[in-house]
Design a protein around this motif. Structure first.
Motif, PDB file in Angstrom:
ATOM      1  N   PHE A  94      35.070 122.512  23.775  1.00 64.27           N
ATOM      2  CA  PHE A  94      36.163 121.916  24.538  1.00 64.27           C
ATOM      3  C   PHE A  94      37.261 121.419  23.604  1.00 64.27           C
ATOM      4  CE2 PHE A  94      32.301 121.091  27.146  1.00 64.27           C
ATOM      5  CZ  PHE A  94      32.610 121.922  28.207  1.00 64.27           C
ATOM      6  N   LYS A  95      36.833 121.008  22.404  1.00 66.59           N
ATOM      7  CA  LYS A  95      37.773 120.505  21.409  1.00 66.59           C
ATOM      8  C   LYS A  95      37.088 120.529  20.049  1.00 66.59           C
ATOM      9  CE  LYS A  95      40.677 116.419  20.476  1.00 66.59           C
ATOM     10  NZ  LYS A  95      40.959 115.019  20.921  1.00 66.59           N
ATOM     11  N   GLY A  96      37.808 121.004  19.028  1.00 67.39           N
ATOM     12  CA  GLY A  96      37.210 121.024  17.698  1.00 67.39           C
ATOM     13  C   GLY A  96      37.608 122.270  16.913  1.00 67.39           C
ATOM     14  N   GLU A  97      38.194 122.048  15.763  1.00 67.13           N
ATOM     15  CA  GLU A  97      38.631 123.162  14.927  1.00 67.13           C
ATOM     16  C   GLU A  97      37.464 123.790  14.172  1.00 67.13           C
ATOM     17  OE1 GLU A  97      41.676 121.775  12.327  1.00 67.13           O
ATOM     18  OE2 GLU A  97      43.073 121.260  13.947  1.00 67.13           O
ATOM     19  N   ASN A  98      37.581 125.088  13.940  1.00 62.96           N
ATOM     20  CA  ASN A  98      36.605 125.840  13.136  1.00 62.96           C
ATOM     21  C   ASN A  98      35.198 125.824  13.727  1.00 62.96           C
ATOM     22  OD1 ASN A  98      38.651 126.325  11.135  1.00 62.96           O
ATOM     23  ND2 ASN A  98      38.253 124.267  10.315  1.00 62.96           N
ATOM     24  N   LEU A  99      35.109 125.650  15.039  1.00 60.74           N
ATOM     25  CA  LEU A  99      33.814 125.712  15.707  1.00 60.74           C
ATOM     26  C   LEU A  99      33.881 126.759  16.808  1.00 60.74           C
ATOM     27  CD1 LEU A  99      32.959 121.905  16.013  1.00 60.74           C
ATOM     28  CD2 LEU A  99      31.616 123.607  14.761  1.00 60.74           C
ATOM     29  N   LYS A 100      32.762 127.458  17.007  1.00 59.42           N
ATOM     30  CA  LYS A 100      32.741 128.511  18.025  1.00 59.42           C
ATOM     31  C   LYS A 100      31.365 128.573  18.661  1.00 59.42           C
ATOM     32  CE  LYS A 100      31.637 132.214  14.714  1.00 59.42           C
ATOM     33  NZ  LYS A 100      31.318 131.264  13.625  1.00 59.42           N
ATOM     34  N   GLU A 101      31.288 129.249  19.780  1.00 54.79           N
ATOM     35  CA  GLU A 101      30.031 129.423  20.490  1.00 54.79           C
ATOM     36  C   GLU A 101      29.006 130.103  19.580  1.00 54.79           C
ATOM     37  OE1 GLU A 101      28.359 131.921  24.359  1.00 54.79           O
ATOM     38  OE2 GLU A 101      30.471 131.269  24.317  1.00 54.79           O
ATOM     39  N   GLY A 102      27.811 129.573  19.563  1.00 51.07           N
ATOM     40  CA  GLY A 102      26.736 130.148  18.750  1.00 51.07           C
ATOM     41  C   GLY A 102      26.526 129.438  17.420  1.00 51.07           C
ATOM     42  N   ASP A 103      27.501 128.645  16.987  1.00 48.33           N
ATOM     43  CA  ASP A 103      27.337 127.890  15.734  1.00 48.33           C
ATOM     44  C   ASP A 103      26.149 126.940  15.862  1.00 48.33           C
ATOM     45  OD1 ASP A 103      29.485 129.102  14.570  1.00 48.33           O
ATOM     46  OD2 ASP A 103      30.861 127.413  14.799  1.00 48.33           O
ATOM     47  N   THR A 104      25.398 126.784  14.782  1.00 52.32           N
ATOM     48  CA  THR A 104      24.267 125.857  14.769  1.00 52.32           C
ATOM     49  C   THR A 104      24.445 124.837  13.645  1.00 52.32           C
ATOM     50  OG1 THR A 104      22.942 127.300  13.337  1.00 52.32           O
ATOM     51  CG2 THR A 104      22.681 127.574  15.714  1.00 52.32           C
ATOM     52  N   PHE A 105      24.056 123.624  13.924  1.00 51.07           N
ATOM     53  CA  PHE A 105      24.124 122.556  12.923  1.00 51.07           C
ATOM     54  C   PHE A 105      23.301 121.378  13.433  1.00 51.07           C
ATOM     55  CE2 PHE A 105      27.948 122.591  15.591  1.00 51.07           C
ATOM     56  CZ  PHE A 105      27.863 121.354  16.219  1.00 51.07           C
ATOM     57  N   GLU A 106      23.235 120.324  12.643  1.00 51.72           N
ATOM     58  CA  GLU A 106      22.507 119.122  13.020  1.00 51.72           C
ATOM     59  C   GLU A 106      23.519 118.030  13.358  1.00 51.72           C
ATOM     60  OE1 GLU A 106      18.896 118.201  11.867  1.00 51.72           O
ATOM     61  OE2 GLU A 106      18.380 120.270  11.416  1.00 51.72           O
ATOM     62  N   ILE A 107      23.148 117.157  14.280  1.00 49.81           N
ATOM     63  CA  ILE A 107      24.019 116.023  14.595  1.00 49.81           C
ATOM     64  C   ILE A 107      23.275 114.719  14.307  1.00 49.81           C
ATOM     65  CG2 ILE A 107      25.256 117.334  16.358  1.00 49.81           C
ATOM     66  CD1 ILE A 107      23.824 115.562  18.450  1.00 49.81           C
ATOM     67  N   ALA A 108      24.044 113.716  13.921  1.00 56.11           N
ATOM     68  CA  ALA A 108      23.487 112.391  13.651  1.00 56.11           C
ATOM     69  C   ALA A 108      24.231 111.367  14.489  1.00 56.11           C
ATOM     70  CB  ALA A 108      23.613 112.058  12.168  1.00 56.11           C
ATOM     71  N   LYS A 109      23.475 110.481  15.132  1.00 54.11           N
ATOM     72  CA  LYS A 109      24.098 109.394  15.865  1.00 54.11           C
ATOM     73  C   LYS A 109      24.674 108.394  14.874  1.00 54.11           C
ATOM     74  CE  LYS A 109      20.772 109.785  19.671  1.00 54.11           C
ATOM     75  NZ  LYS A 109      19.691 109.108  20.419  1.00 54.11           N
ATOM     76  N   ALA A 110      25.818 107.828  15.215  1.00 48.16           N
ATOM     77  CA  ALA A 110      26.457 106.860  14.323  1.00 48.16           C
ATOM     78  C   ALA A 110      25.624 105.602  14.187  1.00 48.16           C
ATOM     79  CB  ALA A 110      27.850 106.518  14.838  1.00 48.16           C
ATOM     80  N   SER A 111      24.895 105.247  15.257  1.00 44.94           N
ATOM     81  CA  SER A 111      24.084 104.029  15.248  1.00 44.94           C
ATOM     82  C   SER A 111      22.643 104.314  14.851  1.00 44.94           C
ATOM     83  CB  SER A 111      24.121 103.372  16.630  1.00 44.94           C
ATOM     84  OG  SER A 111      23.804 104.313  17.636  1.00 44.94           O
ATOM     85  N   ASN A 112      22.450 105.428  14.181  1.00 46.52           N
ATOM     86  CA  ASN A 112      21.138 105.910  13.780  1.00 46.52           C
ATOM     87  C   ASN A 112      20.515 105.014  12.708  1.00 46.52           C
ATOM     88  OD1 ASN A 112      19.141 107.767  13.951  1.00 46.52           O
ATOM     89  ND2 ASN A 112      20.346 109.496  13.221  1.00 46.52           N
ATOM     90  N   LEU A 113      19.315 104.510  12.941  1.00 43.45           N
ATOM     91  CA  LEU A 113      18.647 103.714  11.913  1.00 43.45           C
ATOM     92  C   LEU A 113      17.156 103.661  12.186  1.00 43.45           C
ATOM     93  CD1 LEU A 113      18.726 101.821   9.448  1.00 43.45           C
ATOM     94  CD2 LEU A 113      19.028  99.921  11.041  1.00 43.45           C
ATOM     95  N   LEU A 114      16.387 103.968  11.177  1.00 41.94           N
ATOM     96  CA  LEU A 114      14.939 103.892  11.241  1.00 41.94           C
ATOM     97  C   LEU A 114      14.482 102.983  10.107  1.00 41.94           C
ATOM     98  CD1 LEU A 114      12.524 106.932  11.577  1.00 41.94           C
ATOM     99  CD2 LEU A 114      12.162 105.210   9.823  1.00 41.94           C
ATOM    100  N   SER A 115      13.751 101.921  10.435  1.00 42.79           N
ATOM    101  CA  SER A 115      13.341 100.957   9.420  1.00 42.79           C
ATOM    102  C   SER A 115      11.824 100.890   9.313  1.00 42.79           C
ATOM    103  CB  SER A 115      13.884  99.564   9.751  1.00 42.79           C
ATOM    104  OG  SER A 115      13.371  98.605   8.856  1.00 42.79           O
TER     105      SER A 115
END
Length: 227
Positions: A94-115
């Motif tokens: 919907f929005k985002g440069e240099n990205l296309k259907e089928g691309d794969t990657f990992e996402i991280a939550k900004a509030s991500n924390l494991l202690s």
């Protein structure tokens, strides 16, 4: 004589570094090898009043996100040092440069924390911050709002980060997932064992909050429709 001191100091530094590395390696827990690692953790519940402020924040700022995608979740959490990521494949951009259907990657939550700090344990559980949103379910499609690609990524380890402006992680499943509200045992500490909300999409405390989130999802999905 000076050269001897250089060798001696270098040896001591190397030895100490190795000792520290061996110690931390021996205490390291690899949750990727466990079947249900999240059951070991306690999570924070989303307070009704705080939810209102977060929904207003999303109403005003989500559309300004640098990257807006529909993605399919490809795997469970990948546990890294003190945080987690999840692999996705792009279904629609919907929005985002240099990205296309089928691309794969990992996402991280900004509030991500494991202690794994034992002093921070609650009722025998380690604390984990998931942005009040459960891990995505492999095979299901989600609307996600991202900020940027991490610059220190390798080609084999591409990670995109969510915007830290959102404490409630902006991840919304296109399918309907039932959320069962839960109340903490101690009102002063709004925490609960993950196993009690593991089927939820959001970690909420009331049916009213559930309805507000459902209304937000409905508005977002009318704007960012799947093909």
């Amino acid at each position: 004589m000076k050269l001897k001191y250089v060798f001696a100091i270098t040896f001591v530094i190397t030895f100490v570094s190795m000792a520290i590395g061996i110690y931390y390696k021996s205490s390291y827990l690899d949750f990727n090898k466990e079947e249900s690692p999240l059951d070991k953790f306690g999570i924070a519940l989303l307070d009704d009043e705080f939810l209102d402020s977060q929904l207003q924040n999303m109403e005003e700022n989500l559309d300004s996100s640098n990257i807006i995608l529909a993605v399919r979740c490809e795997d469970r959490f990948h546990y890294r040092y003190s945080c987690m990521t999840q692999k996705v494949s792009v279904v629609s951009v919907f929005k985002g440069e240099n990205l296309k259907e089928g691309d794969t990657f990992e996402i991280a939550k900004a509030s991500n924390l494991l202690s794994l700090d034992k002093d921070a344990m609650y009722n025998g559980m380690y604390p984990i911050n998931m942005g009040f949103v459960n891990e995505m379910i492999p095979g299901k499609t989600y609307l996600i709002f991202l900020d940027r690609k991490l610059k220190n990524c390798s080609k084999k380890d591409i990670i995109y980060m969510q915007n830290r402006h959102f404490t409630l992680a902006p991840i919304f499943c296109y399918e309907n997932i039932i959320n069962i509200p839960k109340k903490p045992e101690n009102e002063l500490i709004p925490c609960i064992g993950y196993s009690q909300v593991k089927e939820n999409e959001f970690f909420i405390m009331s049916q009213e909050s559930n309805e507000k989130i459902a209304f937000m999802k409905e508005k977002l999905f009318s704007k960012y429709k799947l093909d």
